[in-house]
Motif scaffolding. Sequence first.
Motif, PDB file in Angstrom:
ATOM      1  N   ARG A  56       0.854  -1.181   0.000  1.00  0.00           N
ATOM      2  CA  ARG A  56       0.000   0.000   0.000  1.00  0.00           C
ATOM      3  C   ARG A  56       0.891   1.232   0.000  1.00  0.00           C
ATOM      4  NH1 ARG A  56       1.905   1.645   3.806  1.00  0.00           N
ATOM      5  NH2 ARG A  56       0.429   3.343   3.702  1.00  0.00           N
ATOM      6  N   GLY A  57       0.233   2.385  -0.201  1.00  0.00           N
ATOM      7  CA  GLY A  57       1.022   3.602  -0.389  1.00  0.00           C
ATOM      8  C   GLY A  57       1.179   3.823  -1.890  1.00  0.00           C
ATOM      9  N   ALA A  58       0.882   5.051  -2.321  1.00  0.00           N
ATOM     10  CA  ALA A  58       0.770   5.322  -3.754  1.00  0.00           C
ATOM     11  C   ALA A  58       2.003   4.904  -4.576  1.00  0.00           C
ATOM     12  CB  ALA A  58       0.447   6.802  -3.956  1.00  0.00           C
ATOM     13  N   PRO A  59       3.229   5.311  -4.185  1.00  0.00           N
ATOM     14  CA  PRO A  59       4.368   4.939  -5.020  1.00  0.00           C
ATOM     15  C   PRO A  59       4.601   3.426  -5.081  1.00  0.00           C
ATOM     16  CG  PRO A  59       4.910   6.826  -3.657  1.00  0.00           C
ATOM     17  CD  PRO A  59       3.608   6.286  -3.143  1.00  0.00           C
ATOM     18  N   LEU A  60       4.418   2.746  -3.955  1.00  0.00           N
ATOM     19  CA  LEU A  60       4.647   1.295  -3.956  1.00  0.00           C
ATOM     20  C   LEU A  60       3.587   0.566  -4.783  1.00  0.00           C
ATOM     21  CD1 LEU A  60       6.149  -1.222  -3.086  1.00  0.00           C
ATOM     22  CD2 LEU A  60       4.857  -1.190  -0.939  1.00  0.00           C
ATOM     23  N   ILE A  61       2.350   1.043  -4.734  1.00  0.00           N
ATOM     24  CA  ILE A  61       1.308   0.422  -5.557  1.00  0.00           C
ATOM     25  C   ILE A  61       1.688   0.532  -7.042  1.00  0.00           C
ATOM     26  CG2 ILE A  61      -1.085   0.643  -6.331  1.00  0.00           C
ATOM     27  CD1 ILE A  61      -1.822   1.638  -3.547  1.00  0.00           C
ATOM     28  N   ALA A 166       3.442   7.522   5.197  1.00  0.00           N
ATOM     29  CA  ALA A 166       4.106   7.968   3.973  1.00  0.00           C
ATOM     30  C   ALA A 166       5.609   7.834   4.193  1.00  0.00           C
ATOM     31  CB  ALA A 166       3.705   9.388   3.621  1.00  0.00           C
ATOM     32  N   GLY A 167       5.972   6.718   4.790  1.00  0.00           N
ATOM     33  CA  GLY A 167       7.382   6.397   5.013  1.00  0.00           C
ATOM     34  C   GLY A 167       7.862   5.403   3.976  1.00  0.00           C
ATOM     35  N   TRP A 168       8.994   4.744   4.284  1.00  0.00           N
ATOM     36  CA  TRP A 168       9.567   3.844   3.270  1.00  0.00           C
ATOM     37  C   TRP A 168       8.649   2.688   2.945  1.00  0.00           C
ATOM     38  CZ3 TRP A 168      10.934  -1.236   4.549  1.00  0.00           C
ATOM     39  CH2 TRP A 168      11.110  -1.531   5.911  1.00  0.00           C
ATOM     40  N   LEU A 169       7.765   2.321   3.882  1.00  0.00           N
ATOM     41  CA  LEU A 169       6.822   1.237   3.600  1.00  0.00           C
ATOM     42  C   LEU A 169       5.848   1.594   2.479  1.00  0.00           C
ATOM     43  CD1 LEU A 169       5.921   0.062   7.216  1.00  0.00           C
ATOM     44  CD2 LEU A 169       6.989  -1.349   5.446  1.00  0.00           C
ATOM     45  N   ALA A 170       5.585   2.874   2.287  1.00  0.00           N
ATOM     46  CA  ALA A 170       4.612   3.301   1.272  1.00  0.00           C
ATOM     47  C   ALA A 170       5.270   3.514  -0.089  1.00  0.00           C
ATOM     48  CB  ALA A 170       3.924   4.587   1.720  1.00  0.00           C
ATOM     49  N   THR A 171       6.577   3.324  -0.144  1.00  0.00           N
ATOM     50  CA  THR A 171       7.331   3.582  -1.380  1.00  0.00           C
ATOM     51  C   THR A 171       8.284   2.388  -1.586  1.00  0.00           C
ATOM     52  OG1 THR A 171       9.144   4.696  -0.196  1.00  0.00           O
ATOM     53  CG2 THR A 171       7.287   6.077  -0.852  1.00  0.00           C
ATOM     54  N   ILE A 172       9.252   2.536  -2.468  1.00  0.00           N
ATOM     55  CA  ILE A 172      10.280   1.489  -2.550  1.00  0.00           C
ATOM     56  C   ILE A 172      11.273   1.674  -1.416  1.00  0.00           C
ATOM     57  CG2 ILE A 172      12.294   0.773  -3.929  1.00  0.00           C
ATOM     58  CD1 ILE A 172       9.746  -0.529  -4.835  1.00  0.00           C
ATOM     59  N   ASP A 173      11.616   2.909  -1.105  1.00  0.00           N
ATOM     60  CA  ASP A 173      12.530   3.199   0.003  1.00  0.00           C
ATOM     61  C   ASP A 173      12.425   4.683   0.363  1.00  0.00           C
ATOM     62  OD1 ASP A 173      14.410   2.807   1.943  1.00  0.00           O
ATOM     63  OD2 ASP A 173      15.929   1.978   0.622  1.00  0.00           O
ATOM     64  N   TYR A 174      12.909   5.041   1.509  1.00  0.00           N
ATOM     65  CA  TYR A 174      12.987   6.430   1.996  1.00  0.00           C
ATOM     66  C   TYR A 174      11.646   7.026   2.414  1.00  0.00           C
ATOM     67  CZ  TYR A 174      17.717   6.343   0.159  1.00  0.00           C
ATOM     68  OH  TYR A 174      18.995   6.015  -0.097  1.00  0.00           O
ATOM     69  N   THR A 207       3.602   3.714  10.552  1.00  0.00           N
ATOM     70  CA  THR A 207       4.544   4.832  10.718  1.00  0.00           C
ATOM     71  C   THR A 207       5.298   4.694  12.037  1.00  0.00           C
ATOM     72  OG1 THR A 207       3.187   6.284   9.362  1.00  0.00           O
ATOM     73  CG2 THR A 207       4.682   7.361  10.907  1.00  0.00           C
ATOM     74  N   ALA A 208       4.561   4.384  13.105  1.00  0.00           N
ATOM     75  CA  ALA A 208       5.219   4.216  14.410  1.00  0.00           C
ATOM     76  C   ALA A 208       6.227   3.066  14.351  1.00  0.00           C
ATOM     77  CB  ALA A 208       4.170   3.952  15.483  1.00  0.00           C
ATOM     78  N   VAL A 243       2.544  15.552   5.150  1.00  0.00           N
ATOM     79  CA  VAL A 243       1.809  14.353   4.750  1.00  0.00           C
ATOM     80  C   VAL A 243       2.241  13.960   3.341  1.00  0.00           C
ATOM     81  CG1 VAL A 243      -0.211  14.926   6.174  1.00  0.00           C
ATOM     82  CG2 VAL A 243      -0.131  15.681   3.786  1.00  0.00           C
ATOM     83  N   GLY A 244       1.881  12.747   2.946  1.00  0.00           N
ATOM     84  CA  GLY A 244       2.107  12.301   1.574  1.00  0.00           C
ATOM     85  C   GLY A 244       0.906  12.650   0.718  1.00  0.00           C
ATOM     86  N   ALA A 245       0.806  12.007  -0.432  1.00  0.00           N
ATOM     87  CA  ALA A 245      -0.330  12.245  -1.332  1.00  0.00           C
ATOM     88  C   ALA A 245      -0.564  11.005  -2.169  1.00  0.00           C
ATOM     89  CB  ALA A 245      -0.060  13.436  -2.235  1.00  0.00           C
ATOM     90  N   ASP A 246      -1.812  10.829  -2.541  1.00  0.00           N
ATOM     91  CA  ASP A 246      -2.171   9.727  -3.438  1.00  0.00           C
ATOM     92  C   ASP A 246      -2.453  10.225  -4.847  1.00  0.00           C
ATOM     93  OD1 ASP A 246      -3.008   8.873  -0.515  1.00  0.00           O
ATOM     94  OD2 ASP A 246      -2.518   7.094  -1.692  1.00  0.00           O
ATOM     95  N   ARG A 247      -2.897  11.468  -4.954  1.00  0.00           N
ATOM     96  CA  ARG A 247      -3.040  12.102  -6.265  1.00  0.00           C
ATOM     97  C   ARG A 247      -3.106  13.614  -6.051  1.00  0.00           C
ATOM     98  NH1 ARG A 247      -6.610  10.246 -11.361  1.00  0.00           N
ATOM     99  NH2 ARG A 247      -6.735   8.299 -10.173  1.00  0.00           N
ATOM    100  N   ILE A 248      -2.318  14.342  -6.823  1.00  0.00           N
ATOM    101  CA  ILE A 248      -2.335  15.807  -6.748  1.00  0.00           C
ATOM    102  C   ILE A 248      -2.861  16.331  -8.078  1.00  0.00           C
ATOM    103  CG2 ILE A 248      -0.979  17.888  -6.338  1.00  0.00           C
ATOM    104  CD1 ILE A 248       1.090  16.176  -4.880  1.00  0.00           C
ATOM    105  N   ALA A 249      -3.938  17.112  -8.012  1.00  0.00           N
ATOM    106  CA  ALA A 249      -4.510  17.679  -9.240  1.00  0.00           C
ATOM    107  C   ALA A 249      -3.646  18.844  -9.727  1.00  0.00           C
ATOM    108  CB  ALA A 249      -5.939  18.145  -8.970  1.00  0.00           C
ATOM    109  N   ALA A 250      -3.869  19.237 -10.976  1.00  0.00           N
ATOM    110  CA  ALA A 250      -3.044  20.286 -11.586  1.00  0.00           C
ATOM    111  C   ALA A 250      -3.102  21.597 -10.805  1.00  0.00           C
ATOM    112  CB  ALA A 250      -3.492  20.509 -13.025  1.00  0.00           C
ATOM    113  N   ASN A 251      -4.228  21.856 -10.149  1.00  0.00           N
ATOM    114  CA  ASN A 251      -4.355  23.120  -9.395  1.00  0.00           C
ATOM    115  C   ASN A 251      -3.790  23.018  -7.977  1.00  0.00           C
ATOM    116  OD1 ASN A 251      -6.231  21.558  -8.083  1.00  0.00           O
ATOM    117  ND2 ASN A 251      -7.815  23.135  -8.011  1.00  0.00           N
ATOM    118  N   GLY A 252      -3.223  21.855  -7.627  1.00  0.00           N
ATOM    119  CA  GLY A 252      -2.596  21.711  -6.310  1.00  0.00           C
ATOM    120  C   GLY A 252      -3.504  21.113  -5.239  1.00  0.00           C
TER     121      GLY A 252
END
Length: 365
Positions: A56-61, A166-174, A207-208, A243-252
């Motif tokens: 889970r986590g947007a980048p890892l998905i 939104a730590g390393w678990l949600a991504t590949i690393d970092y 996260t903890a 915080v992290g994000a799952d999708r950021i629209a063009a207007n922010g």
Amino acid sequence: MPAMKVNTLPTRTLWPVVGMRAVDIIDQSALPHDYRTLRLSTLEDAAHAIRAMQVRGAPLIGVTAAYGLALALDRHANDAALAAAAATLAATRPTAVNLHWALMRMQSRLLPLPSGERADAAWREAGEIAEEDAAQCQRIGEIGLALLRPMAEQGGRLNIMTHCNAGWLATIDYGTALAPVYAAFDSGIDIHVWVSETRPRNQGLLTAWELRQHGVPHTLFADNAAGLLLARDGEFAIDAVIVGADRIAANGDVANKVGTYLKALAARESDVPFYVAAPHSTIDFSCTSGAQIPIEERDGDELRMLHGRDSSGQPARLRQLFADEAVANPAFDVTPARLISAIITERGVCPADGLRRLYPETRHD
Ligand code: MRU
């Protein structure tokens, strides 16, 4: 990897198995109680891992979907098989755009190739997406550190609030939001992280768990305490929310784990800066505003049932609500750009409405 993971765990959340056409993942559905790994050998394994939130986590998905496509092409690599595999993976979860971004990138790389060359190319491309994700998250950490350092130099402990994982678990690393936290901690800054539990899936517990592995001081709090904590002065005053994000629209506008919006409102009321950290694969320039972002509605049993360990340490499920009780379970919410102090990406820090200037080469239609 973030330096000093004080454990013997693998350094990443997903890694190709040497000598095999398979990837191993950390099964995040078992954390924080059990650390175990799982092997994904088929398209269906990868789709299930995303659907069941074993990853889970947007980048890892996104990376998992890319490898899922590679696993599918090992079996059948014609145009129809490629389209069908992409459709299966795209249907797993709707909100995190990294999933759709990765599938689009894979398809545009693979479709021009003869089918006999596609499987090997897919494994290479998925590997490149994974490496880029790790490198970009590392860069987010460096850029975020430059933002945090002046706050730390004002003296005293730096108190950072975060939501979800939104730590390393949600991504590949970092990680994304936690990358600056790790960078600050590793550079000797006196930092303390206030971790929101994040009901109903309790990603705050992940996260903890991560912060504990790394030795970063932190405190878990119930989601409903965020307003009080953000209003506090003195030694425990929160210096910033990241915080992290799952999708950021063009207007922010930013879609992130449900509960993010309330924290942004409370942060604005208390004059606490509110930052969003994400790589470019989370930005969806085809979405003009947050109103167009699909919000995942998850199974009501996530609220009706509690999961954990009983007093003897055995896995246990506990019913807290009748099975036929109506439940709303939106997994994400949208924080309007006006509540966001800045967005941190691998390119730099910009106002929420400044993404187009940070990525001028991207099509903005
Ligand atoms: O439902 P999840 O656990 O896949 O949610 C994703 C997240 O972990 C968060 O929303 C996170 O803050 C953004 S992804 C780095």
